[in-house]
Design a protein around this motif. Sequence first.
Motif, short mmCIF file in Angstrom:
data_model
loop_
_atom_site.label_atom_id
_atom_site.label_comp_id
_atom_site.label_asym_id
_atom_site.label_seq_id
_atom_site.Cartn_x
_atom_site.Cartn_y
_atom_site.Cartn_z
N GLY A 95 86.71 81.87 65.69
CA GLY A 95 87.49 80.65 65.74
C GLY A 95 87.13 79.43 65.58
N PRO A 96 88.11 78.47 66.00
CA PRO A 96 87.61 77.02 65.81
C PRO A 96 86.53 76.77 67.10
N LEU A 97 85.74 75.63 66.64
CA LEU A 97 84.78 75.17 67.70
C LEU A 97 85.54 74.68 68.86
N LEU A 98 84.96 74.97 70.11
CA LEU A 98 85.63 74.61 71.28
C LEU A 98 85.02 73.52 71.99
N VAL A 99 83.58 73.55 72.28
CA VAL A 99 82.86 72.75 72.85
C VAL A 99 81.32 72.60 72.11
N VAL A 100 81.08 71.28 72.29
CA VAL A 100 79.63 70.78 71.96
C VAL A 100 79.09 70.22 73.11
N ASP A 101 77.68 70.84 73.60
CA ASP A 101 77.40 70.32 74.91
C ASP A 101 75.89 70.20 74.64
N TRP A 102 75.60 68.99 75.19
CA TRP A 102 73.96 68.85 75.36
C TRP A 102 73.69 69.09 76.47
N THR A 103 72.43 69.79 76.64
CA THR A 103 71.77 70.31 77.82
C THR A 103 70.31 69.63 77.79
N PRO A 104 69.65 69.05 78.94
CA PRO A 104 68.47 68.49 79.10
C PRO A 104 67.57 69.57 79.20
N ARG A 105 66.18 69.06 78.75
CA ARG A 105 65.11 70.01 79.01
C ARG A 105 65.19 70.57 80.45
N ASN A 106 64.62 71.91 80.34
CA ASN A 106 64.82 72.84 81.51
C ASN A 106 63.55 73.73 81.63
N GLY A 107 62.53 73.22 82.41
CA GLY A 107 61.31 74.11 82.44
C GLY A 107 60.78 74.02 80.93
N VAL A 108 60.64 75.10 80.42
CA VAL A 108 59.75 75.50 79.28
C VAL A 108 60.64 75.34 78.00
N TRP A 109 62.33 75.29 78.29
CA TRP A 109 63.21 75.02 77.29
C TRP A 109 63.36 73.62 76.89
N SER A 110 63.19 73.14 75.62
CA SER A 110 63.57 71.65 75.18
C SER A 110 64.95 71.55 75.37
N ASP A 111 65.49 70.21 75.36
CA ASP A 111 66.76 69.89 75.28
C ASP A 111 67.71 70.67 74.00
N CYS A 112 68.88 70.91 74.19
CA CYS A 112 69.69 71.45 73.21
C CYS A 112 70.98 71.16 73.03
N HIS A 113 71.51 71.43 71.93
CA HIS A 113 72.69 71.12 71.51
C HIS A 113 73.41 72.70 71.62
N GLN A 114 74.51 73.00 72.21
CA GLN A 114 75.13 74.17 72.60
C GLN A 114 76.48 74.05 71.88
N PHE A 115 76.86 74.97 70.80
CA PHE A 115 78.09 74.96 70.53
C PHE A 115 78.95 76.48 70.78
N VAL A 116 80.21 76.20 71.58
CA VAL A 116 80.96 77.31 71.91
C VAL A 116 82.03 77.44 71.05
N PHE A 117 82.27 78.54 70.28
CA PHE A 117 83.18 78.88 69.33
C PHE A 117 84.44 79.83 69.76
N ASP A 118 85.43 79.92 69.42
CA ASP A 118 86.67 80.83 70.22
C ASP A 118 86.12 82.39 69.53
N GLY A 119 85.92 83.36 70.28
CA GLY A 119 85.35 84.51 69.83
C GLY A 119 86.64 85.55 69.77
N GLY A 120 87.87 85.01 70.47
CA GLY A 120 89.05 85.85 70.43
C GLY A 120 89.03 86.88 71.42
N VAL A 121 89.94 87.92 71.35
CA VAL A 121 90.09 88.69 72.43
C VAL A 121 89.56 89.99 72.12
N VAL A 122 88.78 90.64 72.46
CA VAL A 122 87.90 91.89 72.50
C VAL A 122 87.86 92.80 73.57
N ASP A 123 88.65 93.78 73.63
CA ASP A 123 88.67 94.72 75.06
C ASP A 123 87.49 95.85 74.71
N GLY A 124 86.88 96.00 75.79
CA GLY A 124 86.09 97.07 75.80
C GLY A 124 84.41 97.21 74.91
#
Length: 176
Positions: A95-124
């Motif tokens: 579904g739709p985009l819910l959040v765009v988040d920027w996270t700073p460098r963390n150890g070996v991982w460079s800074d990152c743009h993180q996109f969270v989308f609506d994945g709906g309801v899934v049981d099991g």
Amino acid sequence: MSALHAGDPASFATDVLDEGPPELEHVPGVASRRPTKTCAGGALIRDSAGRVLFVVPTYKAVLDIPGGMTEDDESPKAAAQREIQEELGLSAALGPLLVVDWTPRNGVWSDCHQFVFDGGVVDGAVACDPELEGVLYLTLDDAKPRIYPSLHRRLTLALAALESGSTRYAEFGREV
């Protein structure tokens, strides 16, 4: 779906052609001196009780949401869909985009743009990827000691965005 674009591949191909020939550098070396950011796409999937689906990775000590890093020429939404297929065996119509988040460098991982989308309801849902030990459905409060604080903040914003219908922008999980 195309790895390049989660929408209509024919329209995307036309858009690329309409853009014209690839851009050339006017000053050689400028592009290679630019920082390289990473990008990730994930999904907020809930069960019918409203709990959040978390994956239990074998390669790190904390829980995460389904999704992962983008590959070359792959959109964040396409990356999330690909990873959900790989991790859970589900063909996700996100579904739709819910959040765009920027996270700073963390150890070996460079800074990152993180996109969270609506994945709906899934049981099991079940894990079907050797990179995962399993999946858990948890409330955010129950998950808090097992996830990074920034992910807790990001998912809190994602749930608020889901309720309001308004995408949120954050930096390190804090809305700005």
